[in-house]
Scaffold this active site. Structure first.
Site, short mmCIF file in Angstrom:
data_model
loop_
_atom_site.label_atom_id
_atom_site.label_comp_id
_atom_site.label_asym_id
_atom_site.label_seq_id
_atom_site.Cartn_x
_atom_site.Cartn_y
_atom_site.Cartn_z
N GLY A 50 0.78 -1.23 0.00
CA GLY A 50 0.00 0.00 0.00
C GLY A 50 0.81 1.28 0.00
N GLU A 51 2.07 1.20 0.35
CA GLU A 51 2.90 2.40 0.46
C GLU A 51 3.42 2.85 -0.91
OE1 GLU A 51 7.20 3.52 2.30
OE2 GLU A 51 5.95 2.18 3.51
#
Length: 110
Positions: A50-51
């Protein structure tokens, strides 16, 4: 190993994990594949973390590998990277149930 765990590992910035991610990407032969097909094959093998910085590292290597396998498709790996990242952004925008507002053309291009 789950796809999510694999993606988290591949996205980390430690030297050993970056080396593994590069070797992993080099395992794929994208020769003769359309860009979107190659991206789909690659991303079906793990779940993107997700980063944004992790996605960035993974996509940079994908773009480099795609251009190595298809030398005449893009004039640089940077072009392939930009297209790949744009596809991911648009896909996330369309399919993310948490997105409150869909991106319009002006927002995307701007």
């Amino acid at each position: 190993l789950s796809k999510a765990a694999k993606g988290e590992f591949l996205g980390h910035h430690e030297e050993n994990q970056v080396s593994v991610m590069h070797k992993y990407a080099d395992f794929f032969d994208f020769s003769g594949m359309e860009f979107d097909e190659a991206l789909r094959v690659y991303l079906e093998s793990f779940r993107l973390p997700g980063e944004a910085q992790q996605i960035d590292r993974i996509m940079e290597k994908f773009a480099d590998r795609y251009c190595t396998c298809n030398g005449d498709t893009f004039s640089s790996a940077d072009q392939a990277y930009m297209l790949g990242y744009a596809i991911i952004m648009l896909n996330t925008d369309i399919h993310n149930p948490l997105a409150e507002h869909m991106m319009d053309k002006t927002t995307f291009i701007g």
